[in-house]
Design a protein around this motif. Structure first.
Motif, short mmCIF file in Angstrom:
data_model
loop_
_atom_site.label_atom_id
_atom_site.label_comp_id
_atom_site.label_asym_id
_atom_site.label_seq_id
_atom_site.Cartn_x
_atom_site.Cartn_y
_atom_site.Cartn_z
N ASP A 467 -30.85 23.51 -32.24
CA ASP A 467 -29.71 23.42 -31.32
C ASP A 467 -29.83 22.25 -30.35
O ASP A 467 -29.04 22.12 -29.41
N SER A 469 -32.39 21.67 -28.29
CA SER A 469 -33.30 21.89 -27.16
C SER A 469 -34.72 21.50 -27.60
O SER A 469 -34.95 21.22 -28.77
N GLN A 471 -39.11 22.09 -27.06
CA GLN A 471 -40.24 22.80 -26.48
C GLN A 471 -41.42 21.87 -26.40
O GLN A 471 -41.78 21.19 -27.36
N ILE A 496 -31.91 14.46 -22.89
CA ILE A 496 -31.25 15.77 -22.86
C ILE A 496 -31.52 16.40 -21.50
O ILE A 496 -32.41 15.96 -20.77
N GLU A 499 -32.93 21.31 -18.11
CA GLU A 499 -32.92 22.75 -18.38
C GLU A 499 -33.12 23.06 -19.86
O GLU A 499 -33.47 24.19 -20.21
N ASN A 500 -32.87 22.08 -20.72
CA ASN A 500 -32.98 22.34 -22.16
C ASN A 500 -34.38 22.12 -22.69
O ASN A 500 -34.60 22.11 -23.90
N ILE A 501 -35.32 21.91 -21.77
CA ILE A 501 -36.70 21.69 -22.20
C ILE A 501 -37.56 22.82 -21.68
O ILE A 501 -37.59 23.09 -20.48
N ARG A 502 -38.21 23.50 -22.58
CA ARG A 502 -39.10 24.60 -22.18
C ARG A 502 -40.53 24.10 -22.27
O ARG A 502 -40.99 23.70 -23.34
#
Ligand code: FES
Ligand code: FES
Lengths: 751, 159
Positions: A467, A469, A471, A496, A499-502
């Protein structure tokens, strides 16, 4: 990718988003060291020596063993036979000796045995059933006394090659460096001041005590959960101490409740694993606060002589220092670091520094934020302040006149690249604080400080999801918001949203070796690796886009989160967003990830300048810090709010060290103040707001210019506060902490 | 020693546990009820990491016995948010980066909430003295004090 692709305008870096783990931390959900349990878990407790120095004649655990709730007891015999080597070469041996005493108990609080029982209460009760016969030996806890000829010997043969002949066996490492001719320099001076200074040991004082949960089977395979600054060093050390293969032990770092250098080694972790191996059940061990004070690493105490010559115009003509540090009953006191950092802020023609690492009957010192540097700065910057007072010179001007800059040969050897000391001094001079009037009874103090910063072994992986995002897996425990800065750096490269990076702190089975979160290295080294891992992923994204468009990969570039044709000749295609490429990556070549590992060398040294106002009550001797400003070069602040936080935290710890905190030993060699009531760290009502100025002189060794910020902030406070107090009280304070009784005594001596 | 049965209320939920008379309320919350939000930083009442309220009063749960909770109303950090809506104090602590490691945060939140319930308009000095029982080793308190005072201002405006 070369390091020369430096960036200076940023989209994400330099913003101040909420940290990704914020929610967990404000709701009580975050799992720290002691917040975990396992089915069938036992609780461990450690029996500690009440003596500062004693031969262990016999340990009789038969009564404890017979207790129905007790499932295992371990002593030194339950650990591997690790070979002894002198100095720091034998660090595994030193750690083993510290984790569980061998023939002798070497300090009050030294572990001698441990039990695992069905409850924490039962484990503590069982300790009382273990009988230890000690032969008490003479002890020494003071660094100067430990070097005198008749001092008790802690361990014969512990000194390494560096120690000159004829020194007491308690002197275990020796450092000497410098350049020029100090005697000629002193002869050239208009004024020479020589003085001696003393600092007491302080504890890092993290609020979370050490805690772990270990499981180790007889097959040599194990799992360890612990609060640590570095789970790979925990893995490696535990494996060595237990005689198992490193890779067979998987270590997961919990959320960490503060470390400041004190959680860079192991204490209870190998003990929990040894108990578990014996009981064949998981074992949890949590230290009490008193155990933390008695048995984990405080910093070294120091005794120092500094001599500096100055000309009437403020030029330092020569500087010399002797720094004696005791580091407890093991080699490791950073006398070398103290010596190397002491004069590092200055551009000196003639400088010489000597450092001693001395053993005494105290707990094994551990790193504490810029280990060794604050003490040396206290001595050196106090003498410079006295010279300024005597010669009637402005303390900032004098420091500017002598400040090291790009091209200066550092006091400890190398030649500086681009550094930011001058910029911090200029910011100090321009700061309203420096011009603000003082009230009667108040004094102002200035100090500079230096720390090397560190790179260290680093390995990072980044994986993109379908999607769009990402990690990111890093191996450096997040001790103060580093997941936020990692996500910002990755966002900057990938284009990106933050918030889309964990970001996950991966366990030891997931990445290659990662050095500890220390040396102010996380934002620098894990950050650099994150940027490179993200760039690695971007290369693959560009390849996929090129294939889709049917053009060569070098005709594609990455911009704002999209693949775009690199120029008008590349073809006319609409930008292809990251998520469009990842959506079908399974069929265009498989998963897209980026990886980077290295031992980056360009950490970039860092400098700070602090301004402090202090007020001394002549009746009680109590000091209040009334105003405090920290100015420090961060290279590039990735998340400025957390950079400010590091500055403020370092200053607050420095205030505690300067004014209150100290290890107090009785004649019997026992620690007298092993709870927070008696070892008083600064509380909210002790402190003012702490002003910060972030100076940004980019580090040439980092793609975004980052310099570590965690440690330098604790280097100037001791001296800056001592200078403020000395100027307020009209008497030079040469011993820390400047507690009310010491200030009263100094005032009295001064008439 | 045989264990004692305790019935109490934690964050509005009726709960029961068996405890040794020597176990603290903190031990019971953490080990028996699995509410590990409250932390043990010292066990001697000096750090405030274990702060909870008991019948509305701020206490160090390490200094209270588990058996003393019988029939009381206990509130912990786990009960501060309203479902998935954070309390303004929680929100501000995150926004101000008033935590670095976060181990002191649960205690600070419980203590600060109790301050604002008693004094909606605390001065900086009052805030500092109220929180003097909550040690934070990471932040130097600056951002914590600002977060609490800003929350107070926001709550005053909202009411
Ligand atoms: S754990 Fe209760 S006050 Fe520290
Ligand atoms: S944030 Fe670490 S103790 Fe407060």
């Amino acid at each position: 990718m070369a390091l020369d692709d430096r960036k200076s305008d940023f989209t994400f870096v330099g913003t101040r988003p909420n940290r990704p783990d914020g929610l967990d931390k404000v709701t009580g959900r975050a799992k720290f060291g002691a917040d975990i349990s396992a089915p069938g878990m036992l609780h461990g407790a450690v029996l500690r020596s009440p003596h500062a120095h004693a031969r262990i004649v016999k340990i009789d655990a038969s009564k404890a063993e017979a207790h129905k709730d007790v499932k295992a007891i371990v002593t030194r015999a339950d650990f591997a036979d690790v070979p002894f080597r002198p100095g720091l070469e034998g660090e595994f041996y030193n750690v083993l000796e510290n984790v569980m005493a061998g023939e002798k108990a070497l300090y009050d609080g030294h572990a001698v045995a441990a039990v695992a029982a069905t409850s924490a209460l039962a484990a503590r009760d069982a300790l009382k059933l273990i009988e230890v016969e000690y032969e008490v030996l003479p002890h020494v806890t003071d660094v100067d006394k430990a070097m005198t000829p008749d001092a008790p010997v802690i361990r014969e043969g512990a000194a390494d090659y560096s120690v000159p002949e004829g020194m007491h066996p308690n002197v275990v490492r020796y450092h000497e460096s410098g350049h020029g001719d100090v005697e000629a320099g002193f002869a050239d001076a208009d004024l020479v001041i020589e003085d001696s200074f003393v600092t007491e040991a302080t504890h890092q004082g993290y609020i979370e005590p050490h805690a772990c949960l270990g499981m180790l089977g007889n097959d040599g395979k194990g799992e360890l959960w612990c609060t640590t600054q570095g789970h790979w060093i925990a893995q490696k050390t535990c494996a060595a101490l237990l005689g198992i293969e490193t890779s067979q032990l998987r270590v997961t770092a919990s959320e960490i409740g503060g470390g400041f250098g004190g959680k860079t080694t192991v204490f209870i972790e190998p003990v929990a694993l040894a108990l578990s191996r014996k009981a064949n059940r998981p074992v949890k061990v949590v230290m009490t606060r008193s155990e933390v004070f008695r048995a984990t690493g405080p910093t070294s105490s120091a005794s120092m002589d500094v001599k500096i010559g100055m000309k009437k115009d403020g030029t330092i003509s020569a500087a010399q220092g002797v720094f004696r540090l005791q580091g407890g009953a093991f080699p490791g006191a950073p006398g070398d670091m103290t010596a190397m950092c002491a004069f590092a802020p200055y551009n000196l023609n003639n400088v010489k520094q000597i450092g001693y690492d001395v053993m005494s009957n105290r707990p094994k010192q551990a790193a504490y934020r810029a280990p060794g540097a604050p003490m040396g700065a206290f001595a050196v910057e106090s003498v410079i302040d006295e010279l300024c007072n005597k010669l009637g010179l402005d303390p900032v001007d004098v420091r500017l006149k002598n400040a090291a800059h790009e091209g200066t040969k550092a006091s400890y050897g190398p030649t500086y690249e681009r550094i930011g000391l001058v910029e911090t001094l200029e910011a100090a001079k321009a700061h309203p604080h420096y011009a603000a009037p003082l009230k009667p009874g108040q004094g102002r103090g200035i100090s500079c400080g230096f720390w090397f910063n560190h790179g260290g072994e680093t390995s990072v992986s980044l994986a993109l999801s379908e999607d769009g995002s990402a990690q990111l897996m890093v191996g450096t425990p997040d001790i103060g918001g580093s997941r936020a800065s990692m996500a910002l750096m990755a966002a900057e490269v990938l284009g990106i949203a933050y918030e889309n990076i964990r970001v996950t702190v991966a366990d030891t089975a997931t990445l290659g070796y990662n050095d500890v979160s220390h040396g102010s290295r996380v934002t620098y080294a894990s950050g650099l690796a994150t940027i490179k891992a993200a760039k690695h992923a971007v290369e693959k994204l560009c390849e996929r886009a090129a294939a889709k468009w049917g053009i060569p990969v070098d005709a594609v570039k990455w911009e704002n989160g999209c693949a775009v044709p690199s120029g008008p000749n590349a073809g006319d295609f609409d930008p292809m967003p990251l998520a469009d490429i990842t959506a079908d990556m399974g069929s265009t070549g498989g998963p897209i990830s980026g990886h980077f590992e290295a031992t980056p060398e360009g950490a970039g040294v860092s400098f700070g300048t602090h301004i402090v106002d202090a007020e001394v009550d002549p009746e009680t001797g109590k000091t209040s810090v009334t105003r405090y400003t920290v100015i420090q070069d961060a290279g590039k602040a990735i998340h400025p709010t957390y950079v400010e936080g590091q500055f403020q935290g370092g200053a607050a710890q420095g205030i505690g060290w300067a004014l209150n905190e100290e290890y107090v030993y009785g004649e019997d060699g026992r620690l007298q103040n092993s709870i927070f009531l008696d070892y008083r760290i600064p509380v909210a009502s002790d402190l003012p707001m702490i002003d910060t100025v972030i100076v940004e002189v980019p580090n040439p060794g980092h793609p975004f210019g980052v310099r570590g910020v965690g440690e330098t902030g604790i280097v100037p406070p001791l001296a800056a506060i001592a200078n403020a107090v000395s100027n307020a009280a009209g008497v030079r304070m040469k011993q820390l902490p400047m507690s009310p009784p010491r200030i009263l005594a100094a005032l009295k001596d001064n008439g | 020693m045989s264990k004692l049965h305790v019935s109490t209320t934690v964050n509005g939920d009726a709960v029961e546990y068996l405890c040794d008379p020597r176990e603290t309320l903190l031990d019971c919350l953490r080990d028996k009820l699995n509410l590990t939000g409250a932390k043990e930083g010292c066990g001697t009442g000096d750090c405030g990491a274990c702060s909870v309220t008991v019948d509305g009063r701020l206490v160090c749960s390490c200094l209270m016995l588990g058996v003393e909770a019988e029939g009381k109303q206990i509130e912990t950090v786990e009960g501060i948010a309203d479902g998935d809506v954070l309390h303004p104090l929680q929100q501000k602590m995150i926004e101000y980066a008033a935590l670095q490691c976060g181990i002191c945060t649960p205690g600070i939140l419980v203590a600060a909430k109790s301050l604002l319930e008693k004094n909606p308009n605390p001065t900086e000095e009052e805030t500092r003295y109220w929180l003097a029982g909550n040690l934070c080793r990471c932040t130097g308190y600056d951002k914590i004090i600002r977060a609490v005072m800003d929350t107070a201002a926001e709550l005053r405006e909202a009411s």
